[in-house]
Design a protein around this motif. Structure first.
Motif, mmCIF file in Angstrom:
data_model
loop_
_atom_site.group_PDB
_atom_site.id
_atom_site.type_symbol
_atom_site.label_atom_id
_atom_site.label_comp_id
_atom_site.label_asym_id
_atom_site.label_seq_id
_atom_site.Cartn_x
_atom_site.Cartn_y
_atom_site.Cartn_z
ATOM 1 N N GLY A 63 0.830 -1.187 0.000
ATOM 2 C CA GLY A 63 0.000 0.000 0.000
ATOM 3 C C GLY A 63 0.869 1.243 0.000
ATOM 4 N N LEU A 64 0.319 2.359 0.446
ATOM 5 C CA LEU A 64 1.023 3.636 0.397
ATOM 6 C C LEU A 64 2.347 3.606 1.150
ATOM 7 C CD1 LEU A 64 1.193 6.653 -0.241
ATOM 8 C CD2 LEU A 64 -0.224 7.080 1.789
ATOM 9 N N GLU A 65 2.354 3.056 2.359
ATOM 10 C CA GLU A 65 3.566 3.070 3.183
ATOM 11 C C GLU A 65 4.702 2.289 2.522
ATOM 12 O OE1 GLU A 65 5.076 1.696 7.655
ATOM 13 O OE2 GLU A 65 2.938 1.714 7.167
ATOM 14 N N GLU A 66 4.391 1.099 2.030
ATOM 15 C CA GLU A 66 5.428 0.260 1.417
ATOM 16 C C GLU A 66 5.936 0.865 0.104
ATOM 17 O OE1 GLU A 66 2.827 -2.370 3.955
ATOM 18 O OE2 GLU A 66 2.455 -0.886 2.368
ATOM 19 N N TRP A 67 5.032 1.377 -0.725
ATOM 20 C CA TRP A 67 5.454 1.969 -1.991
ATOM 21 C C TRP A 67 6.236 3.251 -1.782
ATOM 22 C CZ3 TRP A 67 6.378 -0.381 -6.157
ATOM 23 C CH2 TRP A 67 5.598 -1.464 -6.583
ATOM 24 N N ASP A 68 5.857 4.045 -0.789
ATOM 25 C CA ASP A 68 6.595 5.272 -0.498
ATOM 26 C C ASP A 68 8.031 4.938 -0.098
ATOM 27 O OD1 ASP A 68 6.679 8.152 -0.215
ATOM 28 O OD2 ASP A 68 6.676 7.857 1.956
ATOM 29 N N LYS A 69 8.187 3.911 0.714
ATOM 30 C CA LYS A 69 9.525 3.465 1.116
ATOM 31 C C LYS A 69 10.314 2.974 -0.098
ATOM 32 C CE LYS A 69 11.754 0.260 4.369
ATOM 33 N NZ LYS A 69 11.505 -0.782 5.412
ATOM 34 N N GLU A 70 9.628 2.290 -1.010
ATOM 35 C CA GLU A 70 10.281 1.759 -2.210
ATOM 36 C C GLU A 70 10.751 2.882 -3.130
ATOM 37 O OE1 GLU A 70 11.168 -2.055 -4.229
ATOM 38 O OE2 GLU A 70 10.869 -1.298 -2.199
ATOM 39 N N PHE A 71 9.920 3.891 -3.325
ATOM 40 C CA PHE A 71 10.304 5.024 -4.165
ATOM 41 C C PHE A 71 11.506 5.747 -3.569
ATOM 42 C CE2 PHE A 71 6.568 4.169 -6.481
ATOM 43 C CZ PHE A 71 6.527 4.976 -7.612
ATOM 44 N N SER A 72 11.507 5.914 -2.256
ATOM 45 C CA SER A 72 12.645 6.554 -1.587
ATOM 46 C C SER A 72 13.927 5.767 -1.822
ATOM 47 C CB SER A 72 12.357 6.663 -0.085
ATOM 48 O OG SER A 72 13.482 7.146 0.616
ATOM 49 N N LEU A 73 13.855 4.450 -1.711
ATOM 50 C CA LEU A 73 15.020 3.598 -1.921
ATOM 51 C C LEU A 73 15.509 3.680 -3.364
ATOM 52 C CD1 LEU A 73 17.015 1.416 -1.023
ATOM 53 C CD2 LEU A 73 15.245 -0.293 -1.486
ATOM 54 N N MET A 74 14.584 3.587 -4.328
ATOM 55 C CA MET A 74 14.975 3.660 -5.733
ATOM 56 C C MET A 74 15.640 4.995 -6.041
ATOM 57 S SD MET A 74 11.943 1.669 -7.836
ATOM 58 C CE MET A 74 10.587 2.684 -7.257
ATOM 59 N N LYS A 75 15.074 6.059 -5.509
ATOM 60 C CA LYS A 75 15.650 7.389 -5.723
ATOM 61 C C LYS A 75 17.073 7.465 -5.186
ATOM 62 C CE LYS A 75 14.922 11.822 -6.828
ATOM 63 N NZ LYS A 75 14.444 12.293 -8.150
ATOM 64 N N SER A 76 17.317 6.830 -4.029
ATOM 65 C CA SER A 76 18.619 6.925 -3.367
ATOM 66 C C SER A 76 19.738 6.266 -4.156
ATOM 67 C CB SER A 76 18.538 6.307 -1.968
ATOM 68 O OG SER A 76 18.462 4.878 -2.028
ATOM 69 N N ILE A 77 19.419 5.322 -5.049
ATOM 70 C CA ILE A 77 20.470 4.671 -5.834
ATOM 71 C C ILE A 77 20.479 5.144 -7.284
ATOM 72 C CG2 ILE A 77 20.461 2.614 -4.360
ATOM 73 C CD1 ILE A 77 19.074 1.156 -6.728
ATOM 74 N N GLY A 78 19.729 6.207 -7.591
ATOM 75 C CA GLY A 78 19.830 6.822 -8.899
ATOM 76 C C GLY A 78 18.749 6.466 -9.898
ATOM 77 N N ILE A 79 17.743 5.718 -9.485
ATOM 78 C CA ILE A 79 16.639 5.397 -10.403
ATOM 79 C C ILE A 79 15.710 6.607 -10.486
ATOM 80 C CG2 ILE A 79 14.578 3.956 -10.713
ATOM 81 C CD1 ILE A 79 16.152 1.618 -9.582
ATOM 82 N N ASN A 80 15.368 6.993 -11.717
ATOM 83 C CA ASN A 80 14.506 8.163 -11.903
ATOM 84 C C ASN A 80 13.381 7.924 -12.908
ATOM 85 O OD1 ASN A 80 15.792 8.253 -14.426
ATOM 86 N ND2 ASN A 80 17.277 9.767 -13.747
ATOM 87 N N THR A 81 13.291 6.705 -13.421
ATOM 88 C CA THR A 81 12.323 6.396 -14.472
ATOM 89 C C THR A 81 11.594 5.099 -14.144
ATOM 90 O OG1 THR A 81 13.778 7.425 -16.112
ATOM 91 C CG2 THR A 81 12.035 6.002 -16.952
ATOM 92 N N ILE A 82 10.286 5.110 -14.321
ATOM 93 C CA ILE A 82 9.464 3.922 -14.074
ATOM 94 C C ILE A 82 8.650 3.620 -15.324
ATOM 95 C CG2 ILE A 82 7.423 3.098 -12.826
ATOM 96 C CD1 ILE A 82 8.550 4.539 -10.363
ATOM 97 N N VAL A 83 8.625 2.350 -15.682
ATOM 98 C CA VAL A 83 7.788 1.890 -16.786
ATOM 99 C C VAL A 83 6.773 0.908 -16.226
ATOM 100 C CG1 VAL A 83 7.723 0.737 -19.024
ATOM 101 C CG2 VAL A 83 9.693 2.160 -18.425
ATOM 102 N N LEU A 84 5.500 1.208 -16.413
ATOM 103 C CA LEU A 84 4.430 0.288 -16.027
ATOM 104 C C LEU A 84 4.081 -0.547 -17.252
ATOM 105 C CD1 LEU A 84 2.139 2.781 -14.064
ATOM 106 C CD2 LEU A 84 3.874 1.240 -13.130
#
Length: 342
Positions: A63-84
């Motif tokens: 849900g929101l809490e888990e995805w928010d944590k995931e986005f923060s982690l991805m951002k921290s290692i340089g990921i800036n693009t998401i493809v659905l």
């Protein structure tokens, strides 16, 4: 006497343990990190697919809490693009589609598409949004999927794309190949439609190019290359970026494969991104996190081929410490060590 000896022995062991513990603490923690024999010149992963509707991967139920944590982690290692890769698959949907509900598909329990786009807005990601996909289209919809997706794309743009600044474009999931190029005109028409309704937003596809056939093509008088030049020529009317699937090509040939794909794509004005997949497939179909050295060699090949960007399929299942795939956190740790990321 026995108890006294055991007591003295336990004190001695405790002393040794304390000494070892103090010795460990006295050293720089980084000295215990992996010492890589050699570091290749690699491209970092700066994009990832997020596939929450797959048929062959477990569901996170985040849900929101888990995805928010995931986005923060991805951002921290340089990921800036998401493809659905898709917003709907068979009977499963990411969003409450009035269009598809009217054709008998059930609504999801909450609007995950809006959640992901809202978090992408917050964390500064660019999102490329997929469409509807079905392996049982005749059973569920009784209509041509390409035709359905013209209406799906319009619905998505009206309800999401026009109000989320992170919505940077589209992902059309039809895997164009030499074998199914008879569908190319319909796919290109869908891509044109997506661009037309969204003010010329970018379109990404992920074609299936047989790496071994492409690299052996000189011996086959260039037939396969010529076929892909023809396909790319048609796609250039509405496709901006193609992500090259590296499945099926060995690590030593990966750079040559990327170079060949990039040469063909660029000759028709299409950008070429690498898709360094972070899973290995086992039979019967089970997907596991890949070996770090396998990933490292693919990222090195992407750099050697001069690719602009590498994305992966996909971070949340195969590299995330939150993943149900337990080795994902270890793959991420090796990745961070290799690139000196905190």
């Amino acid at each position: 006497m026995g108890n006294r000896r055991n007591f003295i022995k336990s004190l001695a062991l405790a002393g040794i343990a304390t000494s070892l513990n103090l010795s460990f603490k006295s050293k720089d923690k980084s000295s215990y990190r992996n010492k890589f024999l050699h570091k290749d010149d690699c491209l970092k992963i700066t994009g990832t697919f997020i596939d929450e509707l797959s048929r062959d991967m477990p569901f996170h139920n985040w849900g929101l809490e888990e995805w928010d944590k995931e986005f923060s982690l991805m951002k921290s290692i340089g990921i800036n693009t998401i493809v659905l890769p898709q917003v709907g698959l068979d009977l499963k949907l990411l969003y409450p589609s009035a269009l598809l509900a009217g054709k008998g598909l059930p609504h999801p329990s909450f609007d995950k598409l809006d959640l992901l786009l809202t978090l992408a807005d917050k964390w500064g990601f660019k999102v490329y949004c997929g469409l509807y996909k079905s392996h049982h289209s005749s059973q569920f919809l009784q209509e041509n999927i390409t035709s359905i997706n013209r209406s799906v794309s319009s619905e998505i743009w009206d309800h999401y794309g026009s109000r989320h600044r992170s919505f940077d474009g589209w992902f059309v999931s039809s895997e164009v190949s030499v074998e199914n190029r008879h569908n190319l005109a319909a796919i290109v028409d869908l891509c044109k439609h997506c661009k037309a309704i969204s003010g010329n937003k970018k379109v990404i596809i992920s074609p299936w190019i047989d790496g071994n056939r492409l690299l052996d093509d000189d011996k086959a008088h260039g037939t396969y290359t010529a076929q892909w030049n023809e396909i790319m020529s048609h796609m250039s009317q509405a496709v901006d970026i193609c992500t090259i699937q590296d499945t099926g090509i060995n690590d030593l040939d990966c750079a040559s494969f990327y170079q060949s794909c990039q040469r063909i794509a660029q000759s028709h004005g299409i950008k070429c991104w690498g898709n360094a997949e972070t899973y290995d497939a086992q039979m019967p179909m089970r997907l596991y996190s890949t070996d770090f050295d396998h990933l490292r060699l693919k990222l090195s090949a992407a750099r050697a081929a001069g690719l602009e960007k590498v994305i992966t399929y996909e971070f949340s299942h195969f590299m995330s410490p939150q993943s149900v795939c337990q080795s994902g956190s270890c793959l991420l740790n090796r990745y961070k060590e290799y690139f000196d990321l905190s």
